[in-house]
Design an enzyme around this catalytic site. Structure first.
Site, PDB file in Angstrom:
ATOM      1  N   ALA A  71       0.833  -1.215   0.000  1.00  9.87           N
ATOM      2  CA  ALA A  71       0.000   0.000   0.000  1.00  9.87           C
ATOM      3  C   ALA A  71       0.862   1.258   0.000  1.00  9.87           C
ATOM      4  CB  ALA A  71      -0.932  -0.009   1.213  1.00  9.87           C
ATOM      5  N   GLU A  72       1.862   1.313   0.868  1.00 10.94           N
ATOM      6  CA  GLU A  72       2.711   2.507   0.921  1.00 10.94           C
ATOM      7  C   GLU A  72       3.511   2.679  -0.359  1.00 10.94           C
ATOM      8  OE1 GLU A  72       5.621   5.057   3.820  1.00 10.94           O
ATOM      9  OE2 GLU A  72       5.059   3.039   4.448  1.00 10.94           O
ATOM     10  N   THR A  73       3.957   1.572  -0.929  1.00  6.31           N
ATOM     11  CA  THR A  73       4.718   1.618  -2.174  1.00  6.31           C
ATOM     12  C   THR A  73       3.904   2.222  -3.304  1.00  6.31           C
ATOM     13  OG1 THR A  73       6.101  -0.260  -1.559  1.00  6.31           O
ATOM     14  CG2 THR A  73       5.836   0.156  -3.913  1.00  6.31           C
ATOM     15  N   SER A  76       3.051   5.955  -2.578  1.00  7.82           N
ATOM     16  CA  SER A  76       4.219   6.841  -2.658  1.00  7.82           C
ATOM     17  C   SER A  76       4.621   7.107  -4.096  1.00  7.82           C
ATOM     18  CB  SER A  76       5.399   6.237  -1.888  1.00  7.82           C
ATOM     19  OG  SER A  76       5.111   6.186  -0.519  1.00  7.82           O
TER      20      SER A  76
END
Length: 149
Positions: A71-73, A76
């Protein structure tokens, strides 16, 4: 039908942009986890991760940290792709995630969709689906946009 603005702004086709995104993962956590970018357009980015024992927790299901990393990847990189200039950088400031269903195997897909694109803050909603398109997690990512030093 014309191409979305993101491709015009970057002067790349969708395939070229996805190729650059995937190439940027070399020697990173994304490569270690096997994250692959699969779709991109104005205000969204998608990526996948294969659920294998390498990303399991001891109970034999997908580790929540692997889901959070996916999710963060995707959120971002989505912010990076939506910057208005090359003199800016993106840093994550908050990630929250709700795990809704467990997964033992198969391909999961995360889609980051922009909720707010301000001058200094980007807010993304990331929905994660299993290979039967069942929602397994919902995440929110706040990124700050800073000047490069």
């Amino acid at each position: 039908m014309s191409q979305p603005d993101i491709f015009q702004r970057m002067n790349l086709t969708k395939e070229e942009l996805l190729g650059k995104c995937n190439k940027s993962s070399k020697n990173t956590l994304m490569e270690t986890l096997g994250i692959r970018y699969t779709d991109v357009g104005d205000g969204f980015l998608e990526a996948t991760l294969e659920v294998t024992p390498a990303v399991h927790q001891p109970m034999g299901i997908l580790h929540g940290g692997a889901t959070a990393a996916l999710a963060e990847t995707v959120g971002s990189l989505a912010s990076i792709l939506n910057l208005d200039g090359k003199d800016k950088i993106v840093k994550g400031v908050e990630l929250s995630i709700n795990h809704l269903k467990s997964v033992k195997e198969g391909l999961i897909r995360a889609k980051a969709s922009i909720q707010h694109k301000g001058r200094t803050i980007h807010l993304w909603e990331i929905r994660v689906y299993d290979n039967s398109d069942r929602l397994i997690a919902i995440s929110k990512l706040s990124n700050i946009v800073l000047d490069k030093k």
